[in-house]
Design a protein around this motif. Structure first.
Motif, PDB file in Angstrom:
ATOM      1  N   ARG A  71      69.511  49.930  17.930  1.00  0.00           N
ATOM      2  CA  ARG A  71      68.427  48.999  18.264  1.00  0.00           C
ATOM      3  C   ARG A  71      67.183  49.766  18.717  1.00  0.00           C
ATOM      4  NH1 ARG A  71      70.918  45.768  21.915  1.00  0.00           N
ATOM      5  NH2 ARG A  71      70.300  47.156  23.591  1.00  0.00           N
ATOM      6  N   ASP A  72      67.385  50.798  19.538  1.00  0.00           N
ATOM      7  CA  ASP A  72      66.257  51.604  20.010  1.00  0.00           C
ATOM      8  C   ASP A  72      65.603  52.378  18.862  1.00  0.00           C
ATOM      9  OD1 ASP A  72      66.761  50.659  22.536  1.00  0.00           O
ATOM     10  OD2 ASP A  72      67.693  52.515  23.257  1.00  0.00           O
ATOM     11  N   ALA A  73      66.413  52.843  17.926  1.00  0.00           N
ATOM     12  CA  ALA A  73      65.868  53.587  16.785  1.00  0.00           C
ATOM     13  C   ALA A  73      65.021  52.677  15.904  1.00  0.00           C
ATOM     14  CB  ALA A  73      66.993  54.205  15.968  1.00  0.00           C
ATOM     15  N   ALA A  74      65.423  51.425  15.758  1.00  0.00           N
ATOM     16  CA  ALA A  74      64.667  50.480  14.936  1.00  0.00           C
ATOM     17  C   ALA A  74      63.352  50.103  15.600  1.00  0.00           C
ATOM     18  CB  ALA A  74      65.498  49.235  14.675  1.00  0.00           C
ATOM     19  N   ALA A  75      63.315  50.117  16.914  1.00  0.00           N
ATOM     20  CA  ALA A  75      62.117  49.717  17.642  1.00  0.00           C
ATOM     21  C   ALA A  75      61.171  50.879  17.902  1.00  0.00           C
ATOM     22  CB  ALA A  75      62.513  49.078  18.966  1.00  0.00           C
TER      23      ALA A  75
ATOM     24  N   THR B  30      67.513  50.163   4.431  1.00  0.00           N
ATOM     25  CA  THR B  30      68.941  50.419   4.557  1.00  0.00           C
ATOM     26  C   THR B  30      69.200  51.905   4.761  1.00  0.00           C
ATOM     27  OG1 THR B  30      69.393  48.544   3.124  1.00  0.00           O
ATOM     28  CG2 THR B  30      71.180  50.102   3.450  1.00  0.00           C
ATOM     29  N   ALA B  31      68.469  52.737   4.044  1.00  0.00           N
ATOM     30  CA  ALA B  31      68.648  54.187   4.189  1.00  0.00           C
ATOM     31  C   ALA B  31      68.272  54.619   5.596  1.00  0.00           C
ATOM     32  CB  ALA B  31      67.810  54.924   3.161  1.00  0.00           C
ATOM     33  N   HIS B  32      67.191  54.043   6.138  1.00  0.00           N
ATOM     34  CA  HIS B  32      66.789  54.376   7.495  1.00  0.00           C
ATOM     35  C   HIS B  32      67.849  53.915   8.489  1.00  0.00           C
ATOM     36  CE1 HIS B  32      64.447  55.105  11.016  1.00  0.00           C
ATOM     37  NE2 HIS B  32      64.358  53.820  11.314  1.00  0.00           N
ATOM     38  N   ALA B  33      68.379  52.712   8.283  1.00  0.00           N
ATOM     39  CA  ALA B  33      69.405  52.179   9.177  1.00  0.00           C
ATOM     40  C   ALA B  33      70.676  53.030   9.099  1.00  0.00           C
ATOM     41  CB  ALA B  33      69.719  50.726   8.835  1.00  0.00           C
ATOM     42  N   ALA B  34      71.037  53.456   7.897  1.00  0.00           N
ATOM     43  CA  ALA B  34      72.226  54.295   7.744  1.00  0.00           C
ATOM     44  C   ALA B  34      72.029  55.629   8.453  1.00  0.00           C
ATOM     45  CB  ALA B  34      72.533  54.505   6.267  1.00  0.00           C
ATOM     46  N   GLY B  35      70.824  56.166   8.370  1.00  0.00           N
ATOM     47  CA  GLY B  35      70.513  57.418   9.060  1.00  0.00           C
ATOM     48  C   GLY B  35      70.614  57.249  10.568  1.00  0.00           C
ATOM     49  N   ALA B  36      70.119  56.122  11.078  1.00  0.00           N
ATOM     50  CA  ALA B  36      70.190  55.843  12.507  1.00  0.00           C
ATOM     51  C   ALA B  36      71.642  55.674  12.941  1.00  0.00           C
ATOM     52  CB  ALA B  36      69.387  54.593  12.854  1.00  0.00           C
ATOM     53  N   GLU B  37      72.439  54.991  12.105  1.00  0.00           N
ATOM     54  CA  GLU B  37      73.853  54.808  12.441  1.00  0.00           C
ATOM     55  C   GLU B  37      74.571  56.144  12.510  1.00  0.00           C
ATOM     56  OE1 GLU B  37      75.679  52.041   9.758  1.00  0.00           O
ATOM     57  OE2 GLU B  37      74.237  50.472  10.247  1.00  0.00           O
ATOM     58  N   ALA B  38      74.288  57.027  11.563  1.00  0.00           N
ATOM     59  CA  ALA B  38      74.932  58.341  11.547  1.00  0.00           C
ATOM     60  C   ALA B  38      74.512  59.162  12.767  1.00  0.00           C
ATOM     61  CB  ALA B  38      74.590  59.084  10.262  1.00  0.00           C
ATOM     62  N   ASP B  39      73.223  59.121  13.106  1.00  0.00           N
ATOM     63  CA  ASP B  39      72.742  59.853  14.275  1.00  0.00           C
ATOM     64  C   ASP B  39      73.384  59.327  15.550  1.00  0.00           C
ATOM     65  OD1 ASP B  39      71.094  61.412  12.709  1.00  0.00           O
ATOM     66  OD2 ASP B  39      69.271  60.248  13.151  1.00  0.00           O
TER      67      ASP B  39
END
Length: 108
Positions: A54-58, A21-30
């Motif tokens: 989606r690209d950040a997660a992959a 979740t922290a990684h996803a939140a960081g990606a959302e903010a970026d």
């Protein structure tokens, strides 16, 4: 004892989820910052942010990238190696999170 095992399993599972979740939140903010920088709005902003997340997660892990570089792979071979490496990493972490919960439910 069952409650203690359940509590430990839940705590472990939640800690694993928090890092994701922290990684996803960081990606959302970026991604939100990038869309603001591009001055996007409305559907264009939503589409851009969705694709960006989606690209950040992959994105391949550094370990998989290093493994491909060590083997001097390029092109399709590199992509295939990284894809398999990422799947293997996902498999390795998924059973570890499921074991405590499975052990707690098996003792019921």
């Amino acid at each position: 004892m069952k409650k203690l095992l359940t509590l430990v399993a839940m705590t472990f599972a939640m800690s694993m989820g928090l890092s994701a979740t922290a990684h996803a939140a960081g990606a959302e903010a970026d991604c939100a910052a990038k869309s603001a920088e591009k001055k996007l709005a409305g559907a264009a902003k939503a589409s851009f942010e969705k694709k960006c997340i989606r690209d950040a997660a992959a994105a391949p892990s550094p370990a998989c990238e290093k493994s491909a570089a060590d083997k001097k792979l390029a092109g399709a071979a590199k992509n295939s190696h990284i894809k398999k490496c990422m799947a293997d990493e996902k498999k390795a972490t998924a059973p570890a999170a499921a074991k405590p919960a499975a052990a707690a439910s098996a003792k019921k």
